[in-house]
Design an enzyme around this catalytic site. Sequence first.
Site, short mmCIF file in Angstrom:
data_model
loop_
_atom_site.label_atom_id
_atom_site.label_comp_id
_atom_site.label_asym_id
_atom_site.label_seq_id
_atom_site.Cartn_x
_atom_site.Cartn_y
_atom_site.Cartn_z
CD GLU A 330 -3.24 0.48 2.14
OE1 GLU A 330 -4.11 -0.42 1.84
OE2 GLU A 330 -3.04 1.00 3.08
CG HIS A 359 6.54 -29.64 3.65
ND1 HIS A 359 6.70 -30.67 3.36
CD2 HIS A 359 7.12 -28.83 4.67
CE1 HIS A 359 7.83 -31.04 4.41
NE2 HIS A 359 8.19 -29.86 5.09
CE LYS A 461 -11.53 3.26 2.69
NZ LYS A 461 -11.04 4.14 3.67
O1 PA5 Z 1 -3.45 2.19 5.64
C1 PA5 Z 1 -4.33 2.59 5.27
O2 PA5 Z 1 -4.95 3.92 5.34
C2 PA5 Z 1 -5.78 1.66 5.09
O3 PA5 Z 1 -5.46 0.66 4.63
C3 PA5 Z 1 -6.78 1.96 6.00
O4 PA5 Z 1 -6.15 1.47 7.37
C4 PA5 Z 1 -8.09 1.10 5.90
O5 PA5 Z 1 -8.60 1.74 4.56
C5 PA5 Z 1 -9.23 1.56 6.87
O6 PA5 Z 1 -9.40 2.82 7.18
P1 PA5 Z 1 -10.19 3.48 8.38
O7 PA5 Z 1 -9.10 3.12 9.53
O8 PA5 Z 1 -10.09 4.93 8.25
O9 PA5 Z 1 -11.45 2.86 8.67
#
Ligand code: PA5
Length: 533
Positions: A330, A359, A461
């Site tokens: 990410e 394995h 989203k």
């Molecule tokens: O690392 C990130 O920013 C994302 O993966 C968020 O953690 C994820 O989208 C969840 O978002 P939020 O904590 O606002 O619900």
Amino acid sequence: MSFPDFSPTNPNVQWQRFCDLNWFHGGLGIWLDISRMQFNSTELEELTPSVVKAFQAISELEGGAIANKDENRQVGHYWLRSPDLAPDIESRENLVRQIEDIETFGSDVLTGVIKTPNGEKFTDVLWIGIGGSGLGPLLMVKALQEFGSGLSFHFLDNVDPLGINKTLQSIGDKLKTTLVVTVSKSGGTPEPKLAMEKSRSYLEKVGGQWPGQSVAITMINSKLDNLAKSENWLKRFDLPDWVGGRTSITSAVGLLPGALIGINIRQFLSGAAQMDEASRVPSLRNNPSALLAASWFLAGNGVGKRDMVVLPYRDQLEVFSRYLQQLVMESLGKRNNRDGEIVSQGISVYGNKGSTDQHAYVQQLRDGLDNFFVNFVEILEDSNRDNSLPKDKLGDYLSGFLQGTRSALTQGSRNNLTITMVRLDPPRLGALIALFERAVGLYAEMINVNAYDQPGVEAGKLAAAEILDLQEQIKELLKDGVPRTVDQISKALGKDSNESIFLILRHLCFNDKSFSSEGDWQFPATLRFSKQN
Ligand code: PA5
């Protein structure tokens, strides 16, 4: 200092490289061995200018610079474990206060000072959160919870109806004595919101009282925060704007589960802080995060040509590869660099644990495509912290399997590196996480991408919201009971999205009795869909 070129078969050369490239932290008892990555002395040396620039960028970030220009925010996860570094007094004081608050709350829940609204001791925790709000807590619990210590944890990190029902059913009546922690930094992510609504109805059905059993971790004034305030939830913890989801494990997101499984969260923070300190050394050869980032860079030509396979030889670290998958992919997986050029960057991460994976896919690693490097994680002490278990030979086997795989990969000229820790405990888990967080930060600077935004996640989203909106429009149109083809629906709604309409209707037909289809599923364009009221 130069070191010999890599050799897949010459043990003397291998030993010399091992000694020359060895990095060790005495205080933490952590080694990093990059000697079996195949770069040579000159290649490593040539990276120095770019690494020095990256050091400068990270130091500005730690000083409070706007590191995430896309979202116009600071990036301060390093302050979480060294509050003194936070650029303003208010943040510093808040951080110190929050750590104390989490410690006290955790201990009060465990000792029964804080009880359920029915006056019982809490027995379980239901943790609701996705991405960075779910993976860090899962890692904390899987890696650090000792047998019989703290509360039992259950996680909801999806909106799969079967998955949610199964988890809630498995808790059953104990929902009455379950502490529900909902985590969402933004406070508006649909998955935790939906999971929360479902859990609430289950919990209330068995006689629980949601507000008195609920905790929110979120940004001040988010929707979740406002809900928690208006309903007077048991507790709220603040997530500052400058903490990103995937680097939130040293915030309340990771500390609260730590406290609720009874670990020393200050030791966890201290391990991370020590690794941060070691990774501030402004020298490539003496800085573990820089060595790691440079190894990734050289293995993948700076464009992620090789995948990172994460292989911890310890069941407790099984979640670590998933955790790193998010942190690395990410952060680094970006279409554009900071100058707006299309670079399509990233490093793919996968893995599970050794020796289990020997394995499974390790066969291909040894003999097949050479498109990866392995990141072994080795834990030296085999028994648990108090050493009360009798010594047995299982650990010797596990260690032998790791060494065997490391040798086999090396002989096949496959890149691999090893992180070794004396034991797996709160300080060392903190240090391991900090090591990777900082390596990701440095690597991102070296390839000039913003590690702190996630446009792809945001796009996903938005796209989901559009589909749900389209679904409502289809339902409205078909309310008249007239059967229509996908094309007719598309035209009636003024859309150009036949395939989305088909996929929505196919799902509705198998879940909502009022929807039906006429025709042959083999020929999607000829099917006619209708809704009976
Ligand atoms: O690392 C990130 O920013 C994302 O993966 C968020 O953690 C994820 O989208 C969840 O978002 P939020 O904590 O606002 O619900």
